[in-house]
Scaffold this motif. Sequence first.
Motif, PDB file in Angstrom:
ATOM      1  N   GLN A 163     -90.706 -72.998 -32.399  1.00 14.37           N
ATOM      2  CA  GLN A 163     -91.376 -73.438 -31.165  1.00 14.37           C
ATOM      3  C   GLN A 163     -90.333 -74.101 -30.287  1.00 14.37           C
ATOM      4  O   GLN A 163     -89.435 -74.783 -30.792  1.00 14.37           O
ATOM      5  CB  GLN A 163     -92.432 -74.508 -31.485  1.00 14.37           C
ATOM      6  N   LYS A 164     -90.501 -73.942 -28.965  1.00 12.58           N
ATOM      7  CA  LYS A 164     -89.490 -74.473 -28.047  1.00 12.58           C
ATOM      8  C   LYS A 164     -89.292 -75.986 -28.212  1.00 12.58           C
ATOM      9  O   LYS A 164     -88.191 -76.461 -28.492  1.00 12.58           O
ATOM     10  CB  LYS A 164     -89.893 -74.161 -26.602  1.00 12.58           C
ATOM     11  N   GLN A 165     -90.378 -76.751 -28.054  1.00 14.44           N
ATOM     12  CA  GLN A 165     -90.204 -78.203 -28.024  1.00 14.44           C
ATOM     13  C   GLN A 165     -89.746 -78.747 -29.377  1.00 14.44           C
ATOM     14  O   GLN A 165     -88.903 -79.630 -29.437  1.00 14.44           O
ATOM     15  CB  GLN A 165     -91.496 -78.900 -27.553  1.00 14.44           C
TER      16      GLN A 165
ATOM     17  N   GLU B 151     -90.029 -68.645 -25.079  1.00 20.34           N
ATOM     18  CA  GLU B 151     -89.886 -70.096 -25.272  1.00 20.34           C
ATOM     19  C   GLU B 151     -88.681 -70.425 -26.154  1.00 20.34           C
ATOM     20  O   GLU B 151     -87.970 -71.398 -25.907  1.00 20.34           O
ATOM     21  CB  GLU B 151     -91.162 -70.684 -25.911  1.00 20.34           C
ATOM     22  N   MET B 152     -88.461 -69.589 -27.180  1.00 26.60           N
ATOM     23  CA  MET B 152     -87.293 -69.851 -28.047  1.00 26.60           C
ATOM     24  C   MET B 152     -85.994 -69.609 -27.280  1.00 26.60           C
ATOM     25  O   MET B 152     -85.007 -70.325 -27.474  1.00 26.60           O
ATOM     26  CB  MET B 152     -87.335 -68.965 -29.305  1.00 26.60           C
TER      27      MET B 152
ATOM     28  N   GLU C 230     -85.670 -70.157 -24.133  1.00 26.94           N
ATOM     29  CA  GLU C 230     -85.535 -71.356 -23.281  1.00 26.94           C
ATOM     30  C   GLU C 230     -84.951 -72.521 -24.084  1.00 26.94           C
ATOM     31  O   GLU C 230     -84.102 -73.268 -23.589  1.00 26.94           O
ATOM     32  CB  GLU C 230     -86.896 -71.754 -22.700  1.00 26.94           C
ATOM     33  N   ALA C 231     -85.416 -72.666 -25.312  1.00 26.15           N
ATOM     34  CA  ALA C 231     -84.874 -73.744 -26.172  1.00 26.15           C
ATOM     35  C   ALA C 231     -83.379 -73.519 -26.381  1.00 26.15           C
ATOM     36  O   ALA C 231     -82.575 -74.455 -26.304  1.00 26.15           O
ATOM     37  CB  ALA C 231     -85.603 -73.770 -27.513  1.00 26.15           C
TER      38      ALA C 231
END
Length: 257
Positions: free
Chosen positions: A185-187, A216-217, A219-220
């Motif tokens: 998960q990103k966050q 999202e990954m 983006e992380a």
Amino acid sequence: MYQIISFIKFLFRSTNQHGVHSPFVYGLVTRCFYDKRTYPSYELISRYRRTLLKNTSSIEVEDFGAGSRVFRSSQRRISDIARTAGISKKRARLLNRLVRYLRIENALELGTSLGIGSVAMAAENNVRVTTLEGCAATAEVARENFNAFGFERIVLKVGEFKELLYDPDILGSSYDLIYFDGNHQKQASIDYFEKLLPLSHNDSVFIFDDIHWSPEMTEAWEYIKAHPSVKVSIDTFFWGLVFFRKEQEKQHFVIRA
Ligand SMILES: C[S@@+](CC[C@H](N)C(=O)[O-])C[C@H]1O[C@@H](n2cnc3c(N)ncnc32)[C@H](O)[C@@H]1O
């Protein structure tokens, strides 16, 4: 579909050792990524995996969802978990070579599952591996097999990452390698990265699994790459590796491993 498009983009942007001007990265690519020799450790890792693939008994598995909450519990065969959640043969061998090439002595893994990744690090290497797993039943199978195979330097801790990572008695003071393979998960990826950053040193490497698994990954991964403490980042499509070498200019590489 996202992964297919990402992979096509990766193929266009990626390179092999040619065009890599950093001696550190050139050495890593030619002497570790592309090392085609066969090591005795490979057979040990395969034997460990085969033992799990032959195990048809079932356990009650807790799945961790967004926010690290257990969102589902289900009966699953150990052989199926080994097939789907375990690190692939190619990545296991690369992880094993990385530990040897970078002379890793102290490693941390987020997400043990049945322990194939832990064993890939530990096999025939002089390393102590601390590995964290939230699902008690899965961890128990890993523990039994570490014992059966005599992996005394793999230390397994059971609990949710968000608890274990804040417990000073669980974590050491510094790691040469941290393998992030638990929560895609990103966050969570960003939070664990920032939480563990103080445990890195100049020659540490952090490895993030499945950086192109979802938008999202990615983006992380972009966030981690851009972080001021990161100097060298390498996108191999399935893994993102980051190094903190202060002596080196910040540079990003996209490399077929
Ligand atoms: C992909 S598997 C790990 C595979 C393993 N590293 C390997 O190389 O074979 C991810 C594991 O992380 C665990 N996990 C995911 N989120 C977690 C969390 N928040 N706390 C603790 N464990 C978690 C899951 O239970 C699962 O067993």
